[in-house]
Design a protein around this motif. Structure first.
Motif, mmCIF file in Angstrom:
data_model
loop_
_atom_site.group_PDB
_atom_site.id
_atom_site.type_symbol
_atom_site.label_atom_id
_atom_site.label_comp_id
_atom_site.label_asym_id
_atom_site.label_seq_id
_atom_site.Cartn_x
_atom_site.Cartn_y
_atom_site.Cartn_z
ATOM 1 N N TYR A 46 0.696 -1.104 0.007
ATOM 2 C CA TYR A 46 0.000 0.015 0.104
ATOM 3 C C TYR A 46 0.842 1.227 0.042
ATOM 4 O O TYR A 46 1.932 1.296 0.128
ATOM 5 C CB TYR A 46 -0.938 -0.024 1.036
ATOM 6 C CG TYR A 46 -1.894 -1.265 1.251
ATOM 7 C CD1 TYR A 46 -2.964 -1.402 0.138
ATOM 8 C CD2 TYR A 46 -1.710 -2.393 2.027
ATOM 9 C CE1 TYR A 46 -3.821 -2.390 0.301
ATOM 10 C CE2 TYR A 46 -2.463 -3.567 2.112
ATOM 11 C CZ TYR A 46 -3.428 -3.501 0.914
ATOM 12 O OH TYR A 46 -4.364 -4.432 1.034
ATOM 13 N N TRP A 310 -7.018 1.122 -3.964
ATOM 14 C CA TRP A 310 -5.430 1.174 -4.550
ATOM 15 C C TRP A 310 -5.298 -0.014 -5.424
ATOM 16 O O TRP A 310 -4.439 0.048 -6.349
ATOM 17 C CB TRP A 310 -4.778 1.048 -3.198
ATOM 18 C CG TRP A 310 -3.160 0.975 -3.305
ATOM 19 C CD1 TRP A 310 -2.518 -0.016 -3.183
ATOM 20 C CD2 TRP A 310 -2.308 1.943 -3.983
ATOM 21 N NE1 TRP A 310 -1.197 0.308 -3.365
ATOM 22 C CE2 TRP A 310 -1.288 1.675 -3.779
ATOM 23 C CE3 TRP A 310 -2.567 2.977 -4.223
ATOM 24 C CZ2 TRP A 310 0.007 2.475 -4.110
ATOM 25 C CZ3 TRP A 310 -1.586 4.024 -4.501
ATOM 26 C CH2 TRP A 310 -0.233 3.698 -4.527
ATOM 27 N N TYR A 315 -6.940 2.048 -11.153
ATOM 28 C CA TYR A 315 -5.567 2.202 -10.850
ATOM 29 C C TYR A 315 -4.623 1.395 -11.946
ATOM 30 O O TYR A 315 -3.761 1.810 -12.404
ATOM 31 C CB TYR A 315 -5.348 2.002 -9.414
ATOM 32 C CG TYR A 315 -4.773 3.022 -8.591
ATOM 33 C CD1 TYR A 315 -3.663 3.606 -9.007
ATOM 34 C CD2 TYR A 315 -5.653 3.426 -7.417
ATOM 35 C CE1 TYR A 315 -3.275 4.760 -8.095
ATOM 36 C CE2 TYR A 315 -5.296 4.637 -6.880
ATOM 37 C CZ TYR A 315 -4.049 5.365 -6.999
ATOM 38 O OH TYR A 315 -3.826 6.356 -6.272
#
Length: 344
Positions: A46, A310, A315
């Protein structure tokens, strides 16, 4: 030349490191390296760093800033502390570095320093950037007490005449007094933080004052003077005559034909897309600070989980496009990441 961190600042930053954060950083770095080798968007871990926008409001009208020019298509507003706290609770065990800045003036948000303290109490290194017009004695004291680790003060001139050519509507004496207030309260409270930068955005009207701002920084007692290159949207025409003549401090240069080009390579990868992101005041997740109007929305934290965003399809698609050709992405075409100059 000096590095981005000095010794004391580096030790403070490293003090935030935990086994979990170190492992997360390794996963992020290794997945980025593997992505470069395979040309596929592999993402482990992350973000190491996150930018949170306290507000889009600003008291100044700087000529290359959409916030100052009031040119946003997205709404103006203030970051809600309850929403901020909820998000931090989800990610603080992995995130090391939190930047309280994107657009606008952070100190206009009345709960700004409360949010800084909330992040500080969870062991996150915190930083912000300000035009320093609101650093009164009271706010300076509360800033030091909040645990803020780094304070960047924009000072783009050493005389009012020069300063106001870029910082339109600003008062240099307010900036200098705000800096003095912070330095004073660091000493009064015997605090090692915040680490105080003078940030000097080098443009043509002020480039002759580079040596003067170094001296001014020493006189006031800031920890470091930092010179930053200016982003000019219409750099081919430069209507505000901002591109400096000294190429050391410029993001742009002329080629053999006399055309103005960005003074950096355009590799088809971007470390920032792997280790950091930006969250607007109203919860939109965007790739980086170059997406000032939040046109590339990768998710919305008001309705989605951060960790899901994420790793989501948006993404992955954006990282894929970067690796195919970043020149075809508008916010990447005028990007000159890394073109900063750091000095004592």
């Amino acid at each position: 030349m000096a590095s981005y961190f000095n010794t004391a600042d580096t030790l403070n930053f490293l003090s935030k490191l935990t086994i979990r954060r170190a492992w997360n950083a390794f996963k992020v770095w290794s997945s980025f390296q593997l992505s470069k080798l395979t040309h596929k968007p592999i993402q482990w871990g992350y973000p190491i760093s996150i930018s949170f926008e306290p507000t889009t409001s600003c008291n100044l009208r700087c000529p290359e800033c959409p916030s100052g020019l009031r040119q946003f298509t997205r709404p103006t507003g203030m970051l809600n502390p309850a929403f901020f706290n909820k998000t931090i609770d989800e990610i603080y065990k992995d995130v090391m570095y939190l930047i309280f800045y994107f657009q606008g003036e952070p100190y206009l948000n009345p709960t700004f320093l409360e949010m800084v303290k909330y992040a500080h109490d969870r062991g996150i290194y915190t930083a912000t950037s300000t035009n320093a017009h609101y650093l009164t004695e009271e706010k300076a004291k509360k800033t030091v007490e909040s645990g803020l680790d780094r304070l960047i003060i924009s000072i783009d001139g050493t005389t009012q005449e020069v300063y106001q050519q870029y910082r339109r509507g600003g008062k240099l004496e307010k900036v200098l007094q705000g800096a003095r207030n912070i330095v004073k309260w660091k000493k009064e409270l015997k605090s090692k933080t915040p680490f105080i930068f003078f940030q000097f955005l080098v443009v043509r009207p002020n480039e002759h004052q580079i040596e003067e701002v170094k001296k001014l920084g020493k006189e006031i007692g800031v920890d470091q003077v930092r010179f930053k290159t200016a982003q000019v949207y219409d750099y081919e025409n430069d209507p505000n005559q901002l591109i400096p003549t000294n190429e050391k401090y410029s993001r742009y240069k002329k080629d053999k034909e006399g055309d103005v080009k960005i003074n950096s390579g355009m590799n088809n990868y971007c470390w920032r897309l792997w280790h950091a992101n930006v969250i607007t005041w109203d919860g939109l997740v965007v790739p980086c600070c170059f997406d000032k109007d939040a046109t590339h929305q990768l998710g919305n934290l008001k309705s989605e989980n951060f960790k899901d965003i994420w790793q989501n399809g948006n993404y992955k698609d954006f990282r894929t496009k970067i690796m195919q050709s970043r020149k075809n992405i508008d916010i990447c075409a005028n990007c000159s990441e890394g073109l900063k100059v750091w000095e004592r």
